[in-house]
Design a protein around this motif. Structure first.
Motif, PDB file in Angstrom:
ATOM      1  N   SER A  87       0.836  -1.192   0.000  1.00 16.91           N
ATOM      2  CA  SER A  87       0.000   0.000   0.000  1.00 16.91           C
ATOM      3  C   SER A  87       0.874   1.246   0.000  1.00 16.91           C
ATOM      4  O   SER A  87       2.092   1.165   0.198  1.00 16.91           O
ATOM      5  N   ARG A  88       0.242   2.383  -0.195  1.00 16.02           N
ATOM      6  CA  ARG A  88       0.960   3.659  -0.136  1.00 16.02           C
ATOM      7  C   ARG A  88       1.526   3.860   1.265  1.00 16.02           C
ATOM      8  O   ARG A  88       2.640   4.364   1.441  1.00 16.02           O
ATOM      9  N   GLU A  89       0.762   3.447   2.270  1.00 19.43           N
ATOM     10  CA  GLU A  89       1.217   3.578   3.656  1.00 19.43           C
ATOM     11  C   GLU A  89       2.471   2.753   3.907  1.00 19.43           C
ATOM     12  O   GLU A  89       3.368   3.173   4.646  1.00 19.43           O
ATOM     13  N   ALA A  90       2.548   1.578   3.289  1.00 27.87           N
ATOM     14  CA  ALA A  90       3.728   0.734   3.459  1.00 27.87           C
ATOM     15  C   ALA A  90       4.956   1.386   2.828  1.00 27.87           C
ATOM     16  O   ALA A  90       6.069   1.315   3.368  1.00 27.87           O
ATOM     17  N   LEU A  91       4.757   2.033   1.689  1.00 29.62           N
ATOM     18  CA  LEU A  91       5.855   2.730   1.023  1.00 29.62           C
ATOM     19  C   LEU A  91       6.329   3.901   1.879  1.00 29.62           C
ATOM     20  O   LEU A  91       7.534   4.100   2.081  1.00 29.62           O
ATOM     21  N   VAL A  92       5.386   4.668   2.409  1.00 31.49           N
ATOM     22  CA  VAL A  92       5.732   5.804   3.272  1.00 31.49           C
ATOM     23  C   VAL A  92       6.470   5.320   4.519  1.00 31.49           C
ATOM     24  O   VAL A  92       7.468   5.919   4.939  1.00 31.49           O
ATOM     25  N   ALA A  93       6.006   4.227   5.099  1.00 25.01           N
ATOM     26  CA  ALA A  93       6.639   3.691   6.304  1.00 25.01           C
ATOM     27  C   ALA A  93       8.085   3.298   6.044  1.00 25.01           C
ATOM     28  O   ALA A  93       8.968   3.547   6.860  1.00 25.01           O
ATOM     29  N   GLU A  94       8.332   2.690   4.890  1.00 27.91           N
ATOM     30  CA  GLU A  94       9.709   2.295   4.574  1.00 27.91           C
ATOM     31  C   GLU A  94      10.604   3.511   4.352  1.00 27.91           C
ATOM     32  O   GLU A  94      11.751   3.540   4.778  1.00 27.91           O
ATOM     33  N   LEU A  95      10.068   4.541   3.701  1.00 25.02           N
ATOM     34  CA  LEU A  95      10.853   5.749   3.468  1.00 25.02           C
ATOM     35  C   LEU A  95      11.195   6.457   4.778  1.00 25.02           C
ATOM     36  O   LEU A  95      12.320   6.932   4.955  1.00 25.02           O
ATOM     37  N   THR A  96      10.258   6.538   5.690  1.00 25.27           N
ATOM     38  CA  THR A  96      10.540   7.205   6.964  1.00 25.27           C
ATOM     39  C   THR A  96      11.532   6.392   7.785  1.00 25.27           C
ATOM     40  O   THR A  96      12.414   6.957   8.433  1.00 25.27           O
ATOM     41  N   GLN A  97      11.404   5.061   7.742  1.00 31.87           N
ATOM     42  CA  GLN A  97      12.352   4.217   8.470  1.00 31.87           C
ATOM     43  C   GLN A  97      13.750   4.343   7.871  1.00 31.87           C
ATOM     44  O   GLN A  97      14.751   4.441   8.594  1.00 31.87           O
ATOM     45  N   GLU A  98      13.827   4.388   6.546  1.00 31.68           N
ATOM     46  CA  GLU A  98      15.109   4.541   5.863  1.00 31.68           C
ATOM     47  C   GLU A  98      15.765   5.867   6.241  1.00 31.68           C
ATOM     48  O   GLU A  98      16.961   5.931   6.552  1.00 31.68           O
TER      49      GLU A  98
END
Length: 221
Positions: free
Chosen positions: A59-70
């Motif tokens: 999902s878009r939320e999963a993509l955002v979560a990975e970017l913030t974690q990165e």
């Protein structure tokens, strides 16, 4: 015949890994500049089909979560690398500022996406280790008369963080360039209460020392 790993999984193909890196790079830029950017626009900018993105992120939320974690990991690593036990607070703060400025795009990503999707409380918790180190260094400097003490160290840290974010935004939005990171770091130290000449000298010393260290490492390699 395709091989599998010890868990019976088919290894990800190199083109799939390349697609994932490209998606993350494009999404980082698009979402930093427009937190409402859709997956369709990200897919188009990355030159991949929408289903390709869903093959990597549910999902878009999963993509955002990975970017913030990165972004969080990159920022923490930068500060950890800057840490040198026993150095005086002015040098320690200079090292932290230069390291943070070097990964300013990731920092802008974390703040931009985090505030929109995670909330201020989550962002404060994420940045707590970095902020705690900065506050501790400012406190030491205040006790030694290195940094201004007209406001408590935590308040000063928040103000200086806002300054660095503003400088990073301006650096990205205009023709202003700071290739050696010296201008931003000097501005930070001056805002912390260090005399301009002393701030500039300290920054140049740390930048020069880092260049020498990189030269030695390259020579050893």
């Amino acid at each position: 015949m395709q091989t599998t790993d010890a868990l019976g999984r088919t290894p990800r193909r190199s083109d799939a890994r390349s697609n994932r890196r490209r998606i993350l790079a494009i999404a980082r830029q698009r979402l930093r500049d427009d937190p409402d950017a859709s997956l369709d626009s990200i897919a188009q900018a990355a030159g991949v089909a929408r289903r390709t993105i869903y093959g990597h992120f549910s999902s878009r939320e999963a993509l955002v979560a990975e970017l913030t974690q990165e972004a969080d990991q990159v920022l923490r690593q930068a500060f950890a690398t800057a840490g040198t036990p026993g150095v005086d607070p002015l040098e320690a703060m200079t090292r932290m500022v230069l390291s943070g400025w070097a990964v300013r795009d990731q920092y802008r990503t974390l703040i931009s996406l985090g505030r929109r999707h995670l909330g201020d409380e989550a962002i404060r918790a994420t940045l707590a280790p970095v902020r705690d180190e900065a506050v501790a260094t400012l406190r030491r400097g205040q006790r030694q008369g290195v940094f201004a003490d007209h406001v408590p160290a935590p308040v000063l840290a928040q103000a200086l963080e806002a300054l660095m974010l503003a400088l990073a935004e301006e650096n990205a939005a205009s023709a202003w360039a700071d290739p050696t990171n010296e201008a931003a770091a000097t501005a930070f130290l001056v805002a912390a209460g260090v005399a301009p000449q002393a701030a500039a000298l300290q920054v140049r010393d740390v930048v020069s020392e880092a260049a020498v260290s990189r030269g030695r490492a390259a020579g050893a390699g």
